[in-house]
Design a protein around this motif. Structure first.
Motif, PDB file in Angstrom:
ATOM      1  N   THR A   1      38.823  36.488  49.202  1.00 31.50           N
ATOM      2  CA  THR A   1      37.613  37.272  49.406  1.00 31.50           C
ATOM      3  C   THR A   1      36.659  37.111  48.229  1.00 31.50           C
ATOM      4  O   THR A   1      37.049  37.268  47.078  1.00 31.50           O
ATOM      5  CB  THR A   1      37.950  38.761  49.595  1.00 31.50           C
ATOM      6  OG1 THR A   1      38.899  38.882  50.668  1.00 31.50           O
ATOM      7  CG2 THR A   1      36.714  39.581  49.922  1.00 31.50           C
ATOM      8  N   CYS A   2      35.416  36.802  48.557  1.00 27.96           N
ATOM      9  CA  CYS A   2      34.357  36.662  47.560  1.00 27.96           C
ATOM     10  C   CYS A   2      33.430  37.874  47.672  1.00 27.96           C
ATOM     11  O   CYS A   2      32.968  38.213  48.759  1.00 27.96           O
ATOM     12  CB  CYS A   2      33.576  35.377  47.833  1.00 27.96           C
ATOM     13  SG  CYS A   2      32.182  35.133  46.720  1.00 27.96           S
ATOM     14  N   LEU A   3      33.182  38.523  46.554  1.00 22.21           N
ATOM     15  CA  LEU A   3      32.272  39.664  46.490  1.00 22.21           C
ATOM     16  C   LEU A   3      30.960  39.202  45.879  1.00 22.21           C
ATOM     17  O   LEU A   3      30.950  38.623  44.793  1.00 22.21           O
ATOM     18  CB  LEU A   3      32.885  40.774  45.635  1.00 22.21           C
ATOM     19  CG  LEU A   3      31.997  41.977  45.317  1.00 22.21           C
ATOM     20  CD1 LEU A   3      31.597  42.711  46.583  1.00 22.21           C
ATOM     21  CD2 LEU A   3      32.710  42.909  44.361  1.00 22.21           C
ATOM     22  N   ILE A   4      29.868  39.434  46.590  1.00 20.39           N
ATOM     23  CA  ILE A   4      28.546  39.079  46.084  1.00 20.39           C
ATOM     24  C   ILE A   4      27.747  40.367  45.900  1.00 20.39           C
ATOM     25  O   ILE A   4      27.395  41.040  46.871  1.00 20.39           O
ATOM     26  CB  ILE A   4      27.803  38.125  47.029  1.00 20.39           C
ATOM     27  CG1 ILE A   4      28.612  36.831  47.214  1.00 20.39           C
ATOM     28  CG2 ILE A   4      26.400  37.822  46.495  1.00 20.39           C
ATOM     29  CD1 ILE A   4      28.016  35.862  48.210  1.00 20.39           C
TER      30      ILE A   4
ATOM     31  N   ARG B   1      27.180  48.332  39.193  1.00 19.58           N
ATOM     32  CA  ARG B   1      28.468  48.181  38.509  1.00 19.58           C
ATOM     33  C   ARG B   1      29.442  49.274  38.940  1.00 19.58           C
ATOM     34  O   ARG B   1      30.595  49.012  39.280  1.00 19.58           O
ATOM     35  CB  ARG B   1      28.261  48.233  36.999  1.00 19.58           C
ATOM     36  CG  ARG B   1      29.567  48.156  36.206  1.00 19.58           C
ATOM     37  CD  ARG B   1      29.467  48.773  34.841  1.00 19.58           C
ATOM     38  NE  ARG B   1      29.092  50.179  34.931  1.00 19.58           N
ATOM     39  CZ  ARG B   1      28.375  50.829  34.023  1.00 19.58           C
ATOM     40  NH1 ARG B   1      27.954  50.219  32.932  1.00 19.58           N
ATOM     41  NH2 ARG B   1      28.066  52.097  34.185  1.00 19.58           N
ATOM     42  N   ASP B   2      28.967  50.519  38.937  1.00 16.41           N
ATOM     43  CA  ASP B   2      29.831  51.638  39.303  1.00 16.41           C
ATOM     44  C   ASP B   2      30.282  51.544  40.756  1.00 16.41           C
ATOM     45  O   ASP B   2      31.443  51.839  41.078  1.00 16.41           O
ATOM     46  CB  ASP B   2      29.116  52.967  39.057  1.00 16.41           C
ATOM     47  CG  ASP B   2      28.860  53.229  37.581  1.00 16.41           C
ATOM     48  OD1 ASP B   2      29.455  52.545  36.716  1.00 16.41           O
ATOM     49  OD2 ASP B   2      28.032  54.123  37.291  1.00 16.41           O
ATOM     50  N   PHE B   3      29.398  51.109  41.642  1.00 20.78           N
ATOM     51  CA  PHE B   3      29.735  50.953  43.051  1.00 20.78           C
ATOM     52  C   PHE B   3      30.758  49.827  43.229  1.00 20.78           C
ATOM     53  O   PHE B   3      31.737  49.970  43.969  1.00 20.78           O
ATOM     54  CB  PHE B   3      28.456  50.693  43.853  1.00 20.78           C
ATOM     55  CG  PHE B   3      28.635  50.704  45.347  1.00 20.78           C
ATOM     56  CD1 PHE B   3      29.333  51.713  45.985  1.00 20.78           C
ATOM     57  CD2 PHE B   3      28.068  49.701  46.113  1.00 20.78           C
ATOM     58  CE1 PHE B   3      29.479  51.723  47.369  1.00 20.78           C
ATOM     59  CE2 PHE B   3      28.200  49.708  47.495  1.00 20.78           C
ATOM     60  CZ  PHE B   3      28.913  50.716  48.125  1.00 20.78           C
ATOM     61  N   MET B   4      30.556  48.735  42.525  1.00 21.81           N
ATOM     62  CA  MET B   4      31.475  47.604  42.622  1.00 21.81           C
ATOM     63  C   MET B   4      32.859  47.934  42.067  1.00 21.81           C
ATOM     64  O   MET B   4      33.859  47.378  42.528  1.00 21.81           O
ATOM     65  CB  MET B   4      30.892  46.385  41.909  1.00 21.81           C
ATOM     66  CG  MET B   4      29.715  45.801  42.644  1.00 21.81           C
ATOM     67  SD  MET B   4      28.830  44.555  41.692  1.00 21.81           S
ATOM     68  CE  MET B   4      30.116  43.657  40.903  1.00 21.81           C
TER      69      MET B   4
ATOM     70  N   ILE C   1      38.304  47.008  40.927  1.00 23.90           N
ATOM     71  CA  ILE C   1      39.492  47.509  40.222  1.00 23.90           C
ATOM     72  C   ILE C   1      40.720  47.532  41.145  1.00 23.90           C
ATOM     73  O   ILE C   1      41.738  46.920  40.820  1.00 23.90           O
ATOM     74  CB  ILE C   1      39.207  48.872  39.571  1.00 23.90           C
ATOM     75  CG1 ILE C   1      38.166  48.689  38.447  1.00 23.90           C
ATOM     76  CG2 ILE C   1      40.487  49.508  39.039  1.00 23.90           C
ATOM     77  CD1 ILE C   1      37.595  49.969  37.890  1.00 23.90           C
ATOM     78  N   PRO C   2      40.650  48.169  42.309  1.00 22.25           N
ATOM     79  CA  PRO C   2      41.864  48.222  43.125  1.00 22.25           C
ATOM     80  C   PRO C   2      42.254  46.891  43.774  1.00 22.25           C
ATOM     81  O   PRO C   2      43.408  46.696  44.112  1.00 22.25           O
ATOM     82  CB  PRO C   2      41.547  49.276  44.189  1.00 22.25           C
ATOM     83  CG  PRO C   2      40.081  49.372  44.236  1.00 22.25           C
ATOM     84  CD  PRO C   2      39.586  49.007  42.865  1.00 22.25           C
TER      85      PRO C   2
ATOM     86  N   ILE D   1      29.313  41.634  50.702  1.00 19.35           N
ATOM     87  CA  ILE D   1      28.107  41.892  49.918  1.00 19.35           C
ATOM     88  C   ILE D   1      28.077  43.378  49.630  1.00 19.35           C
ATOM     89  O   ILE D   1      28.277  44.198  50.528  1.00 19.35           O
ATOM     90  CB  ILE D   1      26.837  41.471  50.680  1.00 19.35           C
ATOM     91  CG1 ILE D   1      26.857  39.976  50.967  1.00 19.35           C
ATOM     92  CG2 ILE D   1      25.584  41.847  49.875  1.00 19.35           C
ATOM     93  CD1 ILE D   1      25.734  39.511  51.878  1.00 19.35           C
ATOM     94  N   MET D   2      27.804  43.722  48.367  1.00 12.81           N
ATOM     95  CA  MET D   2      27.704  45.133  47.978  1.00 12.81           C
ATOM     96  C   MET D   2      26.359  45.393  47.335  1.00 12.81           C
ATOM     97  O   MET D   2      25.906  44.611  46.499  1.00 12.81           O
ATOM     98  CB  MET D   2      28.810  45.511  46.993  1.00 12.81           C
ATOM     99  CG  MET D   2      30.183  45.563  47.610  1.00 12.81           C
ATOM    100  SD  MET D   2      31.443  46.216  46.465  1.00 12.81           S
ATOM    101  CE  MET D   2      31.103  47.984  46.556  1.00 12.81           C
TER     102      MET D   2
END
Length: 145
Positions: free
Chosen positions: A20-23, A45-48, A53-54, A93-94
């Motif tokens: 999984t790639c997070l953009i 940053r806080d949302f990501m 982290i988990p 995407i976040m």
């Protein structure tokens, strides 16, 4: 895990575990003051952190799209397509501040937009976000929240 934490010698053996790639998508317009730009990046940053982290052992965070004006999503969509061609099964995407239409990003498997999540639910944000990631991995279908 951030893209910059992966070195060339270990990527071959790590790649099967990172599907999984997070953009991240900031959505800056250029009209922000330095203070406002900093605040936007801190919100993102806080949302990501809710997924980085988990899910550190399965997800790699790519560089953020900082500017976008939320008008033209074809470049972001192309990047989603390209990272899949490079071997990622899923692209997430976040955005902490922008709602992104799934119709403009058909190559994204999941769009997590904080404004949309907060508008639809009074539940705990972390639980919703992590639940959506689990649904993606368990179903393999495209989703948006």
């Amino acid at each position: 895990m951030k893209f910059s934490e992966v070195d060339e010698s270990s990527w071959g053996e790590l790649q099967p575990y990172f599907d999984t790639c997070l953009i991240p998508y900031t959505g800056l317009t250029g009209n922000e003051s330095p203070v406002e730009a900093t605040a936007a990046l801190e919100r993102l940053r806080d949302f990501m952190d809710l997924v980085e982290i988990p899910f550190k052992g399965r997800m790699i965070t790519y560089p953020a799209f900082q500017y976008g004006l939320q008008r033209e999503m074809s470049l972001l969509n192309e990047v989603c397509r390209n990272v899949k061609q490079a071997g990622f099964k899923h692209v997430v995407i976040m955005s902490a501040d922008c709602s992104l239409p799934a119709s403009d990003l058909p190559e994204a498997d999941l769009i997590l937009a904080r404004p949309a999540i907060e508008a639809e639910s009074g539940k705990e944000l972390a639980g919703i976000v992590q639940g959506e990631i689990h649904k993606l991995w368990n179903s393999g279908t495209e989703m948006q929240l």
